[in-house]
Design an enzyme around this catalytic site. Structure first.
Site, PDB file in Angstrom:
ATOM      1  N   HIS A  91       0.830  -1.213   0.000  1.00 60.50           N
ATOM      2  CA  HIS A  91       0.000   0.000   0.000  1.00 60.50           C
ATOM      3  C   HIS A  91       0.869   1.270   0.000  1.00 60.50           C
ATOM      4  CE1 HIS A  91      -3.578  -2.350   1.365  1.00 60.50           C
ATOM      5  NE2 HIS A  91      -2.735  -2.996   2.132  1.00 60.50           N
TER       6      HIS A  91
HETATM    7  O1  RIB Z   1      -4.453  -0.169   5.266  1.00 56.85           O
HETATM    8  C1  RIB Z   1      -3.100  -0.171   4.854  1.00 56.85           C
HETATM    9  C2  RIB Z   1      -2.291   0.716   5.732  1.00 56.85           C
HETATM   10  O2  RIB Z   1      -2.354   0.220   7.074  1.00 56.85           O
HETATM   11  C3  RIB Z   1      -0.800   0.720   5.359  1.00 56.85           C
HETATM   12  O3  RIB Z   1      -0.238   1.973   5.666  1.00 56.85           O
HETATM   13  C4  RIB Z   1      -0.235  -0.350   6.252  1.00 56.85           C
HETATM   14  O4  RIB Z   1       1.129  -0.093   6.605  1.00 56.85           O
HETATM   15  C5  RIB Z   1      -1.087  -0.223   7.473  1.00 56.85           C
HETATM   16  O5  RIB Z   1      -0.520   0.767   8.285  1.00 56.85           O
END
Ligand code: RIB
Ligand code: CA
Length: 319
Positions: free
Chosen positions: A242
């Site tokens: 992500h």
């Molecule tokens: O939902 C994804 C996010 O939540 C990303 O930043 C991952 O590192 C978690 O923190």
């Protein structure tokens, strides 16, 4: 000298990839890294951020620790087992010792100092809960115009990942997210999980990274617990990086295709707490469009060339 950048982060496996992406990019001037609670407690996210920078041989980058908890309500979530108990699949200790001391100031102070000193506007990339950024905007109105963009990994146009309605970063501190997204004070780009999921990489991609050299091998070694989680979440052998998708946009503006939508963050204590309610109706149907710009309008990343994005990230990480 390229994009001036500060990353606010809760490492976290995908955070580690995102930090490395910036640290290894010659067209990025990484001014600093600030840490926040999130995937694991603040002490662990701070240790992990410092060690990832040491892995990338970036002892020049200052690190300051920030909020250990959300602005208002307690963080109801213990460690996120997607990232392992130490936040990096149990491999944090295998990373090099930090190459510099932790800054003696807090994250918000470091952010304000770096922004004030910058000779041109700075991109700020929060990839964890938005607590530090909300506190910065509230406490330091004088730095708002030194922020070029806030490129945020967070939110969801559709279903969430932590609850049916909410994505983890926004869910962790909805009040902070509302303050940052809804204030209209700084240009925000939201990179939601709907797009980051589509950018998932497979084990072949990870294998290529691992074979590229010691840094790639060390990053790949952080993924086992994360891979276990995403095998369940995706239904195939891959991981969702992500935060690296958000950093790709911070580093290469326009690599993600965006649209602008009004956004509200749900802060009530119901089943939708932490949801990002994105108004995708045609502007003509939105009640409040008598021509005045909507202060809740946020640039949202909605699409990208998936293979180009994956190749960009791999190319930078593999050197
Ligand atoms: O939902 C994804 C996010 O939540 C990303 O930043 C991952 O590192 C978690 O923190
Ligand atoms: Ca994160």
């Amino acid at each position: 000298m390229g994009t001036k950048l500060i990353i606010d982060t809760d490492p976290g496996v995908d955070d580690a990839f995102a930090i490395a992406l910036a640290a290894l990019s010659d067209d990025v001037e990484l001014l600093g890294v600030t840490t926040v609670f999130g995937n694991v407690p603040l002490s662990a996210t701070t240790r992990n951020a410092r060690r990832v920078l040491a892995l990338c041989k970036r002892a020049d980058v200052p690190v300051a620790a920030g909020a250990p908890r959300p602005l208002v309500h307690p963080h109801p979530h213990a460690a996120r087992y997607a990232h392992g108990a130490d936040g990096l699949s149990g491999r944090s200790a295998a990373l090099p010792e930090p190459g510099r001391e932790l800054e003696p100031v807090d994250a918000v102070s470091l952010l304000a100092t770096l922004l004030e000193a910058a000779d041109e506007p700075v991109t700020v990339a929060p990839i964890g809960p938005l607590t530090n950024i909300a506190a910065l905007l509230a406490a330091h109105p004088g730095v708002h115009d030194k922020i070029a963009r806030v490129v945020i990994m967070g939110g969801a146009l559709g279903h969430g990942n932590t609850t049916a309605a909410a994505e983890f970063n926004v869910w962790s501190d909805p009040e902070a997210a509302r303050r940052v997204l809804g204030g209209g004070e700084v240009p925000c780009v939201l990179v939601p999980m709907d797009l980051t999921y589509r950018c998932a990489v497979d084990t072949g991609w990870l294998g290529t990274l691992a074979a590229s050299g010691p840094v790639g091998a060390a990053l790949d070694a952080l993924t086992p617990d994360y891979l276990d989680h995403y095998r369940k979440a995706l239904g195939w052998d891959g991981v969702v990086l992500h935060d690296a998708v958000a950093l790709a946009e911070a580093i290469r503006p326009g690599i993600l295709r965006t649209e602008t939508f009004p956004i509200e963050v749900e802060c009530s204590f119901g089943p939708s707490r932490g949801a990002t309610v994105v108004d995708q109706r045609r502007p003509e149907l939105r009640a409040d469009t008598e021509g005045s710009p909507d202060p809740t309008a946020v640039v949202v990343a909605v699409d990208t060339d998936l293979d180009d994005l994956r190749a960009f990230v791999l190319g930078r990480l593999a050197g």
